[in-house]
Write a protein that holds these residues in place. Structure first.
Motif, PDB file in Angstrom:
ATOM      1  N   ILE A   4     -22.675 -33.640  73.199  1.00 24.41           N
ATOM      2  CA  ILE A   4     -21.544 -32.742  73.430  1.00 24.41           C
ATOM      3  C   ILE A   4     -20.412 -33.486  74.124  1.00 24.41           C
ATOM      4  CG2 ILE A   4     -20.791 -30.704  74.736  1.00 24.41           C
ATOM      5  CD1 ILE A   4     -23.668 -29.609  74.250  1.00 24.41           C
ATOM      6  N   ALA A   5     -20.759 -34.272  75.130  1.00 25.70           N
ATOM      7  CA  ALA A   5     -19.752 -35.048  75.848  1.00 25.70           C
ATOM      8  C   ALA A   5     -19.100 -36.071  74.930  1.00 25.70           C
ATOM      9  CB  ALA A   5     -20.381 -35.726  77.060  1.00 25.70           C
ATOM     10  N   ALA A   6     -19.899 -36.755  74.134  1.00 26.70           N
ATOM     11  CA  ALA A   6     -19.370 -37.792  73.248  1.00 26.70           C
ATOM     12  C   ALA A   6     -18.445 -37.209  72.189  1.00 26.70           C
ATOM     13  CB  ALA A   6     -20.517 -38.548  72.578  1.00 26.70           C
ATOM     14  N   ALA A   7     -18.737 -35.986  71.745  1.00 27.44           N
ATOM     15  CA  ALA A   7     -17.932 -35.348  70.704  1.00 27.44           C
ATOM     16  C   ALA A   7     -16.677 -34.686  71.248  1.00 27.44           C
ATOM     17  CB  ALA A   7     -18.776 -34.315  69.961  1.00 27.44           C
ATOM     18  N   GLY A   8     -16.546 -34.616  72.570  1.00 24.25           N
ATOM     19  CA  GLY A   8     -15.386 -33.968  73.164  1.00 24.25           C
ATOM     20  C   GLY A   8     -15.401 -32.456  73.021  1.00 24.25           C
ATOM     21  N   GLN A   9     -16.592 -31.885  72.905  1.00 23.12           N
ATOM     22  CA  GLN A   9     -16.697 -30.438  72.787  1.00 23.12           C
ATOM     23  C   GLN A   9     -16.568 -29.775  74.157  1.00 23.12           C
ATOM     24  OE1 GLN A   9     -20.449 -30.694  70.545  1.00 23.12           O
ATOM     25  NE2 GLN A   9     -19.465 -29.578  68.864  1.00 23.12           N
ATOM     26  N   VAL A  10     -16.261 -28.495  74.137  1.00 23.84           N
ATOM     27  CA  VAL A  10     -16.034 -27.700  75.339  1.00 23.84           C
ATOM     28  C   VAL A  10     -17.083 -26.594  75.372  1.00 23.84           C
ATOM     29  CG1 VAL A  10     -14.361 -26.197  76.504  1.00 23.84           C
ATOM     30  CG2 VAL A  10     -13.564 -28.200  75.205  1.00 23.84           C
ATOM     31  N   VAL A  11     -17.508 -26.183  76.576  1.00 24.99           N
ATOM     32  CA  VAL A  11     -18.542 -25.152  76.697  1.00 24.99           C
ATOM     33  C   VAL A  11     -18.044 -24.005  77.582  1.00 24.99           C
ATOM     34  CG1 VAL A  11     -20.871 -24.620  77.517  1.00 24.99           C
ATOM     35  CG2 VAL A  11     -20.433 -26.772  76.300  1.00 24.99           C
ATOM     36  N   VAL A  12     -18.265 -22.784  77.097  1.00 27.39           N
ATOM     37  CA  VAL A  12     -18.030 -21.557  77.875  1.00 27.39           C
ATOM     38  C   VAL A  12     -19.406 -20.955  78.136  1.00 27.39           C
ATOM     39  CG1 VAL A  12     -16.811 -19.358  77.983  1.00 27.39           C
ATOM     40  CG2 VAL A  12     -15.895 -21.219  76.572  1.00 27.39           C
ATOM     41  N   PRO A  13     -20.016 -21.191  79.294  1.00 28.54           N
ATOM     42  CA  PRO A  13     -21.438 -20.851  79.466  1.00 28.54           C
ATOM     43  C   PRO A  13     -21.747 -19.373  79.658  1.00 28.54           C
ATOM     44  CG  PRO A  13     -20.571 -21.876  81.450  1.00 28.54           C
ATOM     45  CD  PRO A  13     -19.496 -21.997  80.412  1.00 28.54           C
ATOM     46  N   THR A  14     -20.766 -18.544  79.990  1.00 26.98           N
ATOM     47  CA  THR A  14     -20.971 -17.104  80.250  1.00 26.98           C
ATOM     48  C   THR A  14     -22.166 -16.867  81.177  1.00 26.98           C
ATOM     49  OG1 THR A  14     -22.310 -16.681  78.244  1.00 26.98           O
ATOM     50  CG2 THR A  14     -19.926 -16.470  78.031  1.00 26.98           C
ATOM     51  N   ASP A  20     -32.226 -21.940  84.982  1.00 31.70           N
ATOM     52  CA  ASP A  20     -32.152 -22.800  83.796  1.00 31.70           C
ATOM     53  C   ASP A  20     -30.714 -22.890  83.292  1.00 31.70           C
ATOM     54  OD1 ASP A  20     -34.885 -23.267  83.822  1.00 31.70           O
ATOM     55  OD2 ASP A  20     -35.331 -21.592  82.491  1.00 31.70           O
ATOM     56  N   ALA A  21     -30.024 -21.762  83.270  1.00 34.49           N
ATOM     57  CA  ALA A  21     -28.625 -21.760  82.843  1.00 34.49           C
ATOM     58  C   ALA A  21     -27.770 -22.587  83.795  1.00 34.49           C
ATOM     59  CB  ALA A  21     -28.104 -20.334  82.766  1.00 34.49           C
ATOM     60  N   LEU A  22     -28.004 -22.443  85.098  1.00 31.45           N
ATOM     61  CA  LEU A  22     -27.249 -23.216  86.081  1.00 31.45           C
ATOM     62  C   LEU A  22     -27.523 -24.713  85.924  1.00 31.45           C
ATOM     63  CD1 LEU A  22     -27.785 -20.968  89.246  1.00 31.45           C
ATOM     64  CD2 LEU A  22     -25.738 -21.104  87.816  1.00 31.45           C
ATOM     65  N   GLU A  23     -28.760 -25.057  85.622  1.00 29.71           N
ATOM     66  CA  GLU A  23     -29.111 -26.467  85.424  1.00 29.71           C
ATOM     67  C   GLU A  23     -28.395 -27.042  84.204  1.00 29.71           C
ATOM     68  OE1 GLU A  23     -33.058 -29.263  84.630  1.00 29.71           O
ATOM     69  OE2 GLU A  23     -33.292 -27.260  85.501  1.00 29.71           O
ATOM     70  N   THR A  24     -28.314 -26.259  83.141  1.00 23.61           N
ATOM     71  CA  THR A  24     -27.600 -26.710  81.953  1.00 23.61           C
ATOM     72  C   THR A  24     -26.129 -26.955  82.267  1.00 23.61           C
ATOM     73  OG1 THR A  24     -29.053 -25.735  80.288  1.00 23.61           O
ATOM     74  CG2 THR A  24     -26.743 -25.958  79.700  1.00 23.61           C
ATOM     75  N   VAL A  25     -25.498 -26.010  82.946  1.00 26.26           N
ATOM     76  CA  VAL A  25     -24.081 -26.169  83.277  1.00 26.26           C
ATOM     77  C   VAL A  25     -23.866 -27.365  84.186  1.00 26.26           C
ATOM     78  CG1 VAL A  25     -22.086 -25.086  84.377  1.00 26.26           C
ATOM     79  CG2 VAL A  25     -23.594 -23.737  82.913  1.00 26.26           C
ATOM     80  N   SER A  26     -24.760 -27.553  85.134  1.00 30.81           N
ATOM     81  CA  SER A  26     -24.656 -28.696  86.030  1.00 30.81           C
ATOM     82  C   SER A  26     -24.703 -30.017  85.256  1.00 30.81           C
ATOM     83  CB  SER A  26     -25.787 -28.660  87.064  1.00 30.81           C
ATOM     84  OG  SER A  26     -25.733 -29.782  87.914  1.00 30.81           O
ATOM     85  N   ALA A  27     -25.633 -30.104  84.308  1.00 28.87           N
ATOM     86  CA  ALA A  27     -25.757 -31.329  83.512  1.00 28.87           C
ATOM     87  C   ALA A  27     -24.518 -31.554  82.660  1.00 28.87           C
ATOM     88  CB  ALA A  27     -26.998 -31.244  82.636  1.00 28.87           C
ATOM     89  N   LEU A  28     -23.999 -30.495  82.056  1.00 31.97           N
ATOM     90  CA  LEU A  28     -22.788 -30.619  81.246  1.00 31.97           C
ATOM     91  C   LEU A  28     -21.609 -31.071  82.099  1.00 31.97           C
ATOM     92  CD1 LEU A  28     -23.191 -27.355  79.146  1.00 31.97           C
ATOM     93  CD2 LEU A  28     -23.214 -29.678  78.201  1.00 31.97           C
ATOM     94  N   HIS A  29     -21.474 -30.459  83.264  1.00 36.64           N
ATOM     95  CA  HIS A  29     -20.368 -30.803  84.158  1.00 36.64           C
ATOM     96  C   HIS A  29     -20.459 -32.257  84.612  1.00 36.64           C
ATOM     97  CE1 HIS A  29     -17.272 -30.400  87.137  1.00 36.64           C
ATOM     98  NE2 HIS A  29     -18.117 -30.584  88.140  1.00 36.64           N
ATOM     99  N   GLU A  30     -21.651 -32.679  84.986  1.00 38.02           N
ATOM    100  CA  GLU A  30     -21.830 -34.062  85.430  1.00 38.02           C
ATOM    101  C   GLU A  30     -21.537 -35.058  84.307  1.00 38.02           C
ATOM    102  OE1 GLU A  30     -25.709 -34.474  87.068  1.00 38.02           O
ATOM    103  OE2 GLU A  30     -25.306 -33.113  88.760  1.00 38.02           O
TER     104      GLU A  30
END
Length: 346
Positions: free
Chosen positions: A214-224, A241-251
């Motif tokens: 996702i990061a390499a492709a320059g995609q954006v995430v709206v996690p709701t 689990d949702a918070l962990e996903t967002v944390s990883a995406l943000h990092e």
């Protein structure tokens, strides 16, 4: 049109908090100079923000817009409302929230969304029909294309058709948004190259290779995350689990936008209009964003990634969508709830 001088407010300009300064509203825009203002708002000790943008909700009617603006949400990015006549009736309404809409989404005949009784035009056809489907959305006034993806074989649009729809939308100048609530749906969203992925899988954590892709492709995430929280309360999934996903995406440097999935749909976990966006900001900070980053996720971030160049920041020439609050939101994010005044440009 009459001008308003907001005097002495600290300003979160969409990126950072500045010291006290004056901001001038001239009609529907922020102006560089005041002239002789018709109204002076004394804002010493208050903070001025761009109007908030909810990057994922579902409109219902005029009452939705009135409620949203009362919470400082001056732009709503709707992710599925029909018929087109309803969406059109909610556009350009004075004094309330401005909208953009996907209109009718694209779904598969065997996916979970088929149970909501959508019109025939919602169902994905073949790759050869992708161009006509996108043209139909444009004719209805859709501002972007929303695809409801499932893991391959689970009833959503097939990968070939989904990929063709992304290409057709891009060729027509539309952004593409993918609903993805499982790891398999995320794999498909990555593979077909959508611009924005909305939701995070409840009860699952994205794999590191997915985050990297996702990061390499320059995609954006709206996690709701507010929807994830509602689901966790109803179904016992782990919000962590949702918070962990967002944390990883943000990092990993993936842009995160604030969206709530606010709706009034029977059978869907409830998320309240307006108030939920303030909760979304709090949950984003629980996932590791700073207060300033969370505020940007609801202002300059969605304006940038949804190509809304006229809003999201406090600058001369931009829309006068503004939110005046008591307190310092960089110290206490609850300050965004202490609303003293809202300006909606139209």
């Amino acid at each position: 049109m009459a001008t308003t001088l907001i005097r002495g407010a600290r300003v979160f300009d969409g990126r950072e908090l500045t010291g006290p300064r004056d901001v001038v509203i001239d009609g529907q825009v922020i102006a560089a100079e005041a002239g002789e203002p018709a109204e002076v708002v004394e804002a010493d000790g208050l903070t001025l923000l761009p109007g908030l943008i909810d990057a994922h909700l579902h409109l219902k009617g005029p009452e939705t817009l009135a409620k949203l603006v009362s919470y400082g949400v001056t732009t709503a990015l709707d992710m599925a409302t029909w018929p087109a006549s309803l969406v059109q009736s909610l556009r350009n309404q004075p004094g309330v929230t401005d909208i953009r809409s996907a209109g009718l989404p694209v779904i598969g005949r065997g996916g979970r969304h088929a149970q909501f009784g959508m019109p025939e035009g919602a169902y994905a056809g073949t790759p050869e029909q992708a161009g006509d489907m996108v043209s139909s959305r444009i004719a209805d006034g859709s501002d972007y294309l929303k695809l409801v993806l499932e893991a391959p074989g689970e009833g959503g649009p097939d990968p070939e058709t989904a990929a063709a729809l992304v290409v057709a939308a891009r060729d027509a100048g539309l952004r593409t948004i993918a609903h993805a609530t499982s790891l398999g749906a995320y794999d498909l969203a990555i593979a077909i190259g959508v611009d924005i992925v909305t939701h995070v899988p409840p009860g699952e954590v994205l794999r590191p290779e997915q985050v990297e892709a996702i990061a390499a492709a320059g995609q954006v995430v709206v996690p709701t995350l507010t929807m994830a929280e509602s689901i966790s309360k109803l179904r016992g999934t782990r919000l962590e689990d949702a918070l962990e996903t967002v944390s990883a995406l943000h990092e990993a440097g993936v842009p995160i936008l604030a969206g709530t999935d606010a709706n009034d749909q029977p059978g869907v976990p409830p998320v309240e209009y307006g108030a939920s966006l303030h909760r979304e900001l709090e949950l984003l900070t629980q996932a590791g964003l700073t207060n300033a980053e969370a505020l940007t996720a609801a202002t300059a971030g969605p304006a940038k990634h949804f190509k809304l160049a006229d809003r999201g920041v406090v600058e001369a020439g931009r829309r006068a969508d503004l939110l005046l609050i008591a307190g310092d939101p960089l110290k206490d994010l609850n300050a965004t709830r202490a609303i003293t005044r809202v300006w909606a440009a139209r």
